[in-house]
Motif scaffolding. Structure first.
Motif, PDB file in Angstrom:
ATOM      1  N   THR A 241      -9.361   8.284  88.130  1.00  0.00           N
ATOM      2  CA  THR A 241      -9.154   7.497  89.348  1.00  0.00           C
ATOM      3  C   THR A 241     -10.375   6.645  89.665  1.00  0.00           C
ATOM      4  N   PRO A 242     -10.188   5.342  89.845  1.00  0.00           N
ATOM      5  CA  PRO A 242     -11.315   4.489  90.268  1.00  0.00           C
ATOM      6  C   PRO A 242     -11.727   4.827  91.694  1.00  0.00           C
ATOM      7  N   SER A 243     -12.897   4.380  92.074  1.00  0.00           N
ATOM      8  CA  SER A 243     -13.376   4.598  93.444  1.00  0.00           C
ATOM      9  C   SER A 243     -12.494   3.836  94.435  1.00  0.00           C
ATOM     10  N   THR A 244     -12.630   4.188  95.710  1.00  0.00           N
ATOM     11  CA  THR A 244     -11.801   3.569  96.749  1.00  0.00           C
ATOM     12  C   THR A 244     -11.995   2.058  96.802  1.00  0.00           C
ATOM     13  N   ALA A 245     -13.228   1.596  96.699  1.00  0.00           N
ATOM     14  CA  ALA A 245     -13.503   0.154  96.744  1.00  0.00           C
ATOM     15  C   ALA A 245     -12.845  -0.554  95.572  1.00  0.00           C
ATOM     16  N   ILE A 246     -12.920   0.053  94.391  1.00  0.00           N
ATOM     17  CA  ILE A 246     -12.317  -0.572  93.211  1.00  0.00           C
ATOM     18  C   ILE A 246     -10.795  -0.562  93.333  1.00  0.00           C
ATOM     19  N   GLN A 247     -10.223   0.530  93.856  1.00  0.00           N
ATOM     20  CA  GLN A 247      -8.776   0.576  94.048  1.00  0.00           C
ATOM     21  C   GLN A 247      -8.303  -0.514  94.993  1.00  0.00           C
ATOM     22  N   GLU A 248      -9.051  -0.729  96.074  1.00  0.00           N
ATOM     23  CA  GLU A 248      -8.674  -1.793  97.014  1.00  0.00           C
ATOM     24  C   GLU A 248      -8.743  -3.156  96.340  1.00  0.00           C
ATOM     25  N   ALA A 249      -9.794  -3.384  95.545  1.00  0.00           N
ATOM     26  CA  ALA A 249      -9.924  -4.662  94.835  1.00  0.00           C
ATOM     27  C   ALA A 249      -8.785  -4.833  93.830  1.00  0.00           C
ATOM     28  N   MET A 250      -8.437  -3.743  93.136  1.00  0.00           N
ATOM     29  CA  MET A 250      -7.353  -3.808  92.166  1.00  0.00           C
ATOM     30  C   MET A 250      -6.021  -4.083  92.852  1.00  0.00           C
ATOM     31  N   ASP A 251      -5.799  -3.471  94.033  1.00  0.00           N
ATOM     32  CA  ASP A 251      -4.564  -3.716  94.781  1.00  0.00           C
ATOM     33  C   ASP A 251      -4.471  -5.179  95.203  1.00  0.00           C
ATOM     34  N   LYS A 252      -5.593  -5.739  95.654  1.00  0.00           N
ATOM     35  CA  LYS A 252      -5.597  -7.148  96.053  1.00  0.00           C
ATOM     36  C   LYS A 252      -5.315  -8.044  94.847  1.00  0.00           C
ATOM     37  N   GLN A 253      -5.944  -7.719  93.722  1.00  0.00           N
ATOM     38  CA  GLN A 253      -5.719  -8.527  92.528  1.00  0.00           C
ATOM     39  C   GLN A 253      -4.265  -8.421  92.066  1.00  0.00           C
ATOM     40  N   LEU A 254      -3.708  -7.195  92.135  1.00  0.00           N
ATOM     41  CA  LEU A 254      -2.319  -7.005  91.740  1.00  0.00           C
ATOM     42  C   LEU A 254      -1.385  -7.802  92.641  1.00  0.00           C
ATOM     43  N   THR A 255      -1.671  -7.774  93.955  1.00  0.00           N
ATOM     44  CA  THR A 255      -0.852  -8.546  94.891  1.00  0.00           C
ATOM     45  C   THR A 255      -0.958 -10.039  94.605  1.00  0.00           C
ATOM     46  N   ALA A 256      -2.188 -10.502  94.338  1.00  0.00           N
ATOM     47  CA  ALA A 256      -2.383 -11.927  94.025  1.00  0.00           C
ATOM     48  C   ALA A 256      -1.658 -12.300  92.731  1.00  0.00           C
ATOM     49  N   ASP A 257      -1.703 -11.426  91.738  1.00  0.00           N
ATOM     50  CA  ASP A 257      -1.012 -11.708  90.474  1.00  0.00           C
ATOM     51  C   ASP A 257       0.494 -11.777  90.680  1.00  0.00           C
ATOM     52  N   ARG A 258       1.020 -10.865  91.489  1.00  0.00           N
ATOM     53  CA  ARG A 258       2.463 -10.894  91.749  1.00  0.00           C
ATOM     54  C   ARG A 258       2.859 -12.161  92.495  1.00  0.00           C
ATOM     55  N   GLU A 259       2.056 -12.552  93.487  1.00  0.00           N
ATOM     56  CA  GLU A 259       2.358 -13.786  94.220  1.00  0.00           C
ATOM     57  C   GLU A 259       2.265 -15.001  93.301  1.00  0.00           C
ATOM     58  N   ARG A 260       1.272 -14.978  92.400  1.00  0.00           N
ATOM     59  CA  ARG A 260       1.140 -16.097  91.460  1.00  0.00           C
ATOM     60  C   ARG A 260       2.350 -16.169  90.527  1.00  0.00           C
ATOM     61  N   VAL A 261       2.780 -15.024  90.027  1.00  0.00           N
ATOM     62  CA  VAL A 261       3.948 -15.001  89.142  1.00  0.00           C
ATOM     63  C   VAL A 261       5.193 -15.473  89.888  1.00  0.00           C
ATOM     64  N   ALA A 262       5.332 -15.027  91.149  1.00  0.00           N
ATOM     65  CA  ALA A 262       6.482 -15.448  91.945  1.00  0.00           C
ATOM     66  C   ALA A 262       6.456 -16.954  92.197  1.00  0.00           C
ATOM     67  N   ALA A 263       5.261 -17.491  92.491  1.00  0.00           N
ATOM     68  CA  ALA A 263       5.138 -18.934  92.727  1.00  0.00           C
ATOM     69  C   ALA A 263       5.472 -19.718  91.464  1.00  0.00           C
ATOM     70  N   ILE A 264       4.986 -19.238  90.331  1.00  0.00           N
ATOM     71  CA  ILE A 264       5.282 -19.911  89.060  1.00  0.00           C
ATOM     72  C   ILE A 264       6.778 -19.884  88.778  1.00  0.00           C
ATOM     73  N   ALA A 265       7.391 -18.719  89.001  1.00  0.00           N
ATOM     74  CA  ALA A 265       8.829 -18.601  88.762  1.00  0.00           C
ATOM     75  C   ALA A 265       9.617 -19.529  89.681  1.00  0.00           C
ATOM     76  N   LYS A 266       9.195 -19.611  90.952  1.00  0.00           N
ATOM     77  CA  LYS A 266       9.871 -20.500  91.893  1.00  0.00           C
ATOM     78  C   LYS A 266       9.725 -21.954  91.474  1.00  0.00           C
ATOM     79  N   ALA A 267       8.494 -22.343  91.078  1.00  0.00           N
ATOM     80  CA  ALA A 267       8.261 -23.728  90.646  1.00  0.00           C
ATOM     81  C   ALA A 267       9.079 -24.048  89.404  1.00  0.00           C
ATOM     82  N   GLU A 268       9.124 -23.110  88.466  1.00  0.00           N
ATOM     83  CA  GLU A 268       9.910 -23.342  87.261  1.00  0.00           C
ATOM     84  C   GLU A 268      11.394 -23.471  87.592  1.00  0.00           C
ATOM     85  N   GLY A 269      11.867 -22.652  88.553  1.00  0.00           N
ATOM     86  CA  GLY A 269      13.269 -22.750  88.969  1.00  0.00           C
ATOM     87  C   GLY A 269      13.579 -24.092  89.615  1.00  0.00           C
TER      88      GLY A 269
END
Length: 273
Positions: free
Chosen positions: A147-175
């Motif tokens: 398990t990563p530390s709490t700070a790293i987990q929070e950073a990873m969660d933010k990055q994961l959320t940003a990646d999902r939003e980026r993928v969703a935006a790309i999919a929407k633009a492609e559509g």
């Protein structure tokens, strides 16, 4: 037991001590010893689990992770296990933790989190026969949690959320791009179809007009003077029925007017008016 009787349980080994010094080993079963002079210690040879608590490890990219693992071991040499180490199990645990820290320390965080099976395998190879020094053999090692530390987990969660939003935006633009492409193609196809239909209609009208002209020209080429005289008579007949009172005729046709019966009617009508 009194009277110097000792029962060594199944899957255990007995260590006979005389005046506190190891004398010999005995197997499971019923044994005699000299009270106050000898003592029989029992050592379990069965497999036992050992849970190592969470401890901090720094990865190659300086990320702090907490590792928790469980291992199964059994005693292979009761004499080494009992007399050559004050705490063979703890020594074994320290050996395992040290090699685990070395293995994870050569990995990046993402690599370590996704390679627990690989870490287990490398750790088993690393400790190899080293635990035989303690009279112990490690049968199985399993990383329960990394398990990563709490700070790293929070950073990873933010990055994961940003990646999902980026993928969703790309999919929407492609559509949307695909929708525009299909709409444009449909409009172009409709324009092409309309232009083709208009071209076909124009070609059909042109063919009909050309056929009419060809037919008229063919008829005129075979017509004689009687046909044109008849046309003149019809024209003057229409003129007689019209309110016109002025007629323009070329000089070379004036002499022929008397030959047309309708002229008299026309002139009479003009006189009456």
């Amino acid at each position: 037991m009194p009277l110097g009787i000792k029962i060594v349980p199944q899957n255990n080994q007995g260590l006979v001590e005389t005046f506190g010094k190891y004398h010999r080993s005995v197997t499971s079963g019923f044994h005699f010893y000299l009270p106050f002079v000898q003592k029989i210690r029992t050592v379990s040879l069965a497999m036992e689990p050992k849970s190592l608590p969470n401890y901090s490890i720094i990865t190659k990219d300086n990320a702090d992770v907490s590792a928790s693992l469980t291992l199964n071991y059994h005693v292979t040499d009761a004499v080494k296990y009992q007399y050559e180490n004050t705490d063979s199990v703890e020594s074994m645990a320290q050996l395992v933790r040290g090699h685990l820290r070395d293995i994870i320390g050569r990995m990046d965080l993402n690599e370590a989190l996704g390679s627990t099976a690989k870490i287990n395998q490398e750790l088993a190879v690393a400790i190899g026969d080293l635990t035989n020094t303690y009279g112990i053999n490690v049968d199985r090692i399993n990383i329960d949690e990394l398990t990563p530390s709490t700070a790293i987990q929070e950073a990873m969660d933010k990055q994961l959320t940003a990646d999902r939003e980026r993928v969703a935006a790309i999919a929407k633009a492609e559509g949307e791009a695909k929708s525009i492409e299909l709409t444009t193609k449909a409009k172009n196809d409709a324009l092409k179809a309309t232009a083709k239909a208009e071209a076909e209609a124009t070609r059909t009208r042109a063919d009909a007009e050309r056929y009419r002209i060809d037919t008229v020209q063919a008829g005129l080429s075979s017509a004689d003077d009687k046909y044109f005289q008849n046309q003149s008579i019809n024209a003057f007949s229409e003129l007689a029925n019209s309110p016109a009172n002025t007629i323009v005729v070329s000089d070379d046709k004036i002499g022929e007017l008397g030959q047309l019966p309708v002229v008299g009617k026309l002139l009479k009508k003009g006189a009456d008016q």
